[in-house]
Design an enzyme around this catalytic site. Structure first.
Site, PDB file in Angstrom:
ATOM      1  CG  HIS A  65      21.695   1.058   2.775  1.00  0.00           C
ATOM      2  ND1 HIS A  65      20.575   0.287   2.952  1.00  0.00           N
ATOM      3  CD2 HIS A  65      22.177   0.760   1.539  1.00  0.00           C
ATOM      4  CE1 HIS A  65      20.391  -0.468   1.874  1.00  0.00           C
ATOM      5  NE2 HIS A  65      21.344  -0.193   1.002  1.00  0.00           N
ATOM      6  CB  THR A  66      22.549   7.598   5.696  1.00  0.00           C
ATOM      7  OG1 THR A  66      22.222   8.094   4.403  1.00  0.00           O
ATOM      8  CG2 THR A  66      24.012   7.178   5.717  1.00  0.00           C
ATOM      9  CG  ASP A  67      16.654   6.537   3.827  1.00  0.00           C
ATOM     10  OD1 ASP A  67      17.134   5.439   4.200  1.00  0.00           O
ATOM     11  OD2 ASP A  67      15.830   6.641   2.898  1.00  0.00           O
TER      12      ASP A  67
ATOM     13  CB  ALA B  58      16.185   0.281 -12.935  1.00  0.00           C
ATOM     14  N   GLY B  59      15.606   0.492  -9.469  1.00  0.00           N
ATOM     15  CA  GLY B  59      16.078   1.220  -8.282  1.00  0.00           C
ATOM     16  C   GLY B  59      16.136   2.714  -8.507  1.00  0.00           C
ATOM     17  CG  LEU B  60      16.744   4.430 -11.847  1.00  0.00           C
ATOM     18  CD1 LEU B  60      16.722   4.586 -13.375  1.00  0.00           C
ATOM     19  CD2 LEU B  60      17.956   5.178 -11.272  1.00  0.00           C
ATOM     20  CB  SER B  61      12.598   6.475  -6.735  1.00  0.00           C
ATOM     21  OG  SER B  61      13.413   6.184  -5.650  1.00  0.00           O
TER      22      SER B  61
ATOM     23  CB  SER C  35       7.203   2.593  -6.345  1.00  0.00           C
ATOM     24  OG  SER C  35       8.383   2.557  -5.610  1.00  0.00           O
TER      25      SER C  35
ATOM     26  CG  ASP D 112      13.525   6.217  -2.450  1.00  0.00           C
ATOM     27  OD1 ASP D 112      14.700   6.613  -2.381  1.00  0.00           O
ATOM     28  OD2 ASP D 112      13.202   5.025  -2.342  1.00  0.00           O
TER      29      ASP D 112
END
Ligand code: GLA
Length: 373
Positions: A17-19, A106-109, A111, A155
């Site tokens: 959550h820094t990007d 699963a949040g592993l990008s 997309s 990502d």
């Protein structure tokens, strides 16, 4: 000519959550990839076959407006065609075939991997040589402006630029990046998918972004200078003024500011070969995400706590946006079986579904090859 582009999923090692706060991130590509194969066809039309969905779609390059309604997988591909053409890279028609080994949702990008693989294959087929950085930016733009997901740049950059055996240290303000070798000779990364659907992820993600923006505005007043983002605030400064911010802006800001500092410390630890120290920073990052930024969930917390108590584990934290999805565990290779067993038991005791496990190295980013036919 035929072009084959292979793009991996990613985990974020630290810098969460820094990007979108113009800060620092340190992701790595994983051993699970999306492959896009493209062959030219005469008309300006793209036909796509997705092996995973078992279905085909086609669209004209002259009618790229987005259809109303729910986002579908094809929108990621139409989206990158739209940004490529808008960026002056005229595309030729193509038959595109997609197969994915990146777990979806699963949040592993998955997309970002789909966008980068498709964009790279179509651009190369049309004779354009794009630098990976430019490709990453166009894919990021497609996700934000076409698909309508307001993500940061991490990502797409991780997918396009990572290098085998290294973490990618990215400055999300200047987009400068460095490859930092991971001394992983005896260690591995274990990805643990909590299998918790990330239903809150989108709404809470946007809420966190808005909170950070509000905090920047208030901090500019409190510190008496114009700030562009939380990147511009140090931990000494937030110590001084945190109490004056309305909740939850103080704790959100503190988390982001400290996480940026942790990324710098993590890079230094890696450079010095201090993997234990790197692991300690991962645990700290998780605690901040859980207590201050509040984007974890009981399942991710249990994964990290269980890992922390298992011999051979150096560090663990949730990875990605949070509210479900995956955690990563940095461990000695021999410890993986024990960690998996303990996690399986801990989940079963609570009546939760067994997590999914993926052991990975730090893999290569995008790879494009051409084949004359
Ligand atoms: C999601 C977004 C990224 C980043 C992470 C949190 O994965 O796509 O841009 O903001 O969340 O670090």
């Amino acid at each position: 000519m035929k072009v084959c582009a292979v793009a991996p999923g990613r985990v974020n090692l630290i810098g969460e959550h820094t990007d979108y706060n113009e800060g620092f991130v340190m992701p790595a590509a994983i051993d699970y990839t999306v492959t896009a194969e493209a062959a030219a066809r005469p008309e300006r039309c793209i036909t796509v076959y997705s092996e995973g969905f078992g279905e085909g779609e086609s669209f004209s390059l002259d009618r790229l407006e987005r259809d109303a309604g729910e986002v579908r997988w094809i929108d990621y591909i139409k989206g990158v065609c739209w940004t490529l053409e808008k960026g002056g890279y005229r595309l030729c028609g193509a038959h595109l075939s997609i197969s994915s080994r990146v777990p979806v949702g699963a949040g592993l990008s998955s997309s970002a991997a789909l966008e980068v693989a498709a964009a790279a294959a179509l651009a190369a087929l049309s004779g354009h040589a794009l630098a990976p950085r430019e490709l990453a930016l166009l894919c990021w733009q497609a996700e934000n402006e076409y698909v309508g997901v307001r993500c940061g740049v991490m990502d797409q950059f991780a997918v396009a630029l990572s290098r085998s055996g290294s973490a990618l240290l990215l400055d999300c303000r200047t987009l400068e990046h460095q490859h930092i070798p991971l001394p992983l000779d005896r260690c591995r990364l274990l990805i643990v998918d909590s299998r918790v659907p990330r239903s809150l992820a989108a709404s809470e993600y946007n809420r966190r972004r808005a909170e950070c923006e509000a905090a920047v505005e208030q901090l500019s007043g409190l510190l008496g200078r114009p700030l562009r983002s939380l990147r511009d605030v140090s931990s000494e400064e937030i110590n001084r003024v945190e109490e004056m911010l309305p909740p939850p802006l103080g704790q959100r800001s503190r988390y982001v500011i400290e996480e940026n500092e942790r990324v710098a410390a993590a890079a230094a630890a890696l450079r010095a070969g201090k993997l234990q120290e790197f692991g300690r920073l991962m645990f700290q990052s998780h605690a901040g995400l859980r207590d201050l930024y509040q984007v974890s969930c009981p399942e991710l917390d249990l994964i990290v706590e269980t890992a922390m108590g298992t011999p051979g584990v150096l560090g663990a934290r949730m990875t990605g946006a949070g509210f479900g999805g995956c955690a990563i565990v940095l461990l000695e290779a021999e410890a993986a079986a024990e960690v998996e067993q303990r996690l399986g038991e801990a989940f079963a005791r609570r009546g939760w579904r067994k997590p999914h496990f993926y052991l990975t190295s730090a893999a290569d980013g995008l790879n494009v090859s051409r084949e004359a036919r």
